[in-house]
Design an enzyme around this catalytic site. Sequence first.
Site, PDB file in Angstrom:
ATOM      1  CB  ILE A  16      -0.919   0.032   1.240  1.00  9.54           C
ATOM      2  CG1 ILE A  16      -1.741  -1.249   1.338  1.00  9.54           C
ATOM      3  CG2 ILE A  16      -1.836   1.263   1.201  1.00  9.54           C
ATOM      4  CD1 ILE A  16      -2.489  -1.397   2.671  1.00  9.54           C
ATOM      5  CG  ASP A  74       9.582  10.939  -3.665  1.00 10.09           C
ATOM      6  OD1 ASP A  74       8.432  10.877  -4.149  1.00 10.09           O
ATOM      7  OD2 ASP A  74      10.362  11.874  -3.906  1.00 10.09           O
ATOM      8  CG  ASN A 101      -4.042   5.889  -0.921  1.00 11.40           C
ATOM      9  OD1 ASN A 101      -5.063   6.450  -1.289  1.00 11.40           O
ATOM     10  ND2 ASN A 101      -3.431   6.209   0.215  1.00 11.40           N
ATOM     11  CE1 TYR A 185      -6.807  15.151  -6.562  1.00 13.87           C
ATOM     12  CE2 TYR A 185      -9.120  15.644  -6.988  1.00 13.87           C
ATOM     13  CZ  TYR A 185      -8.151  14.849  -6.406  1.00 13.87           C
ATOM     14  OH  TYR A 185      -8.520  13.726  -5.684  1.00 13.87           O
ATOM     15  CE  LYS A 189      -6.541  11.313  -7.443  1.00 13.79           C
ATOM     16  NZ  LYS A 189      -5.890  10.062  -6.988  1.00 13.79           N
ATOM     17  CB  VAL A 218     -13.070  10.779   1.427  1.00 14.94           C
ATOM     18  CG1 VAL A 218     -12.613   9.965   2.635  1.00 14.94           C
ATOM     19  CG2 VAL A 218     -13.612   9.878   0.338  1.00 14.94           C
TER      20      VAL A 218
END
Length: 286
Positions: A16, A74, A101, A185, A189, A218
């Site tokens: 993760i 990183d 993520n 942004y 995405k 969220v």
Amino acid sequence: MATSTGKRLAGKTILITGASSGIGRSTAFEFARECHGNLKLILAARRVDSLKQIAADIAGEFGDGVRVLPAELDISNATQVREFVGKLPAEFQEVDVLVNNALATQQEADKFQYHSGLVKGVAKAPDIVEEDMNIMFMTNVTGLINMTQAILPTMLKRNGGNGAGDIINIGSIAGREPYVGGSIYCATKAAVRTFTESLRKELISTRIRVIGVDPGQVETEFSMVRFNGDKGKADAVYAGCEPLTPDDIAEAIVFAAGRRENVVIADTLIFPNHQASATIMHRNPV
């Protein structure tokens, strides 16, 4: 008793990224919880002290059955990512599930913790700050691709050359529906969404599953980052409504990873009950 999901995930190795907080942290705990302590977790982020604390907390809750490898990384640095994957301890080398993520890069990691990506500001062209633009692309797009390219070769070699494993990319409603003040942004995405769909098609002859999870609103540190630490502006984003939590998204991620090998939860969009699109939300009076 172990659930069917827990049985399918038992003993697997999960990597993760962005695991030091938010959705990444919640996903680590949800995998451990579902597997009842039979799991190997690689938790990667820049904030290694936070990762070590998470590892200690997981050990305290689930015991020695969950082996946790905290790793400072990183993901925007392709060389560092390749070296990291190449030097994984033997017991962690065969990654079964990669959860992309996105995490912070550069000096931003020292200020805030992120959830499923990084957003800076609400500027419109031609006033977008170049540094903000570069950070968003390096975090949300380049880093995700770096990790995928580093892990994918080992997944392709498995199962007699037919491949095996899951790649789970965390996107956003912003990748489906651009909005005013979010052009960069949203573009990052959208790139994640396109990359995910292309990758699924490219790997169709293998047994590697490519899964996209797109959260709506969220509540994490996301808005604090967008507004450069202005808590008043950040709190206003969630005023009069009940946003999703990182745990809500973590449950969806683990559910997708825990399906039968022939079942692909290819595309998931998750809203809180008050949200119908990126910009349409019902808010109660406050």
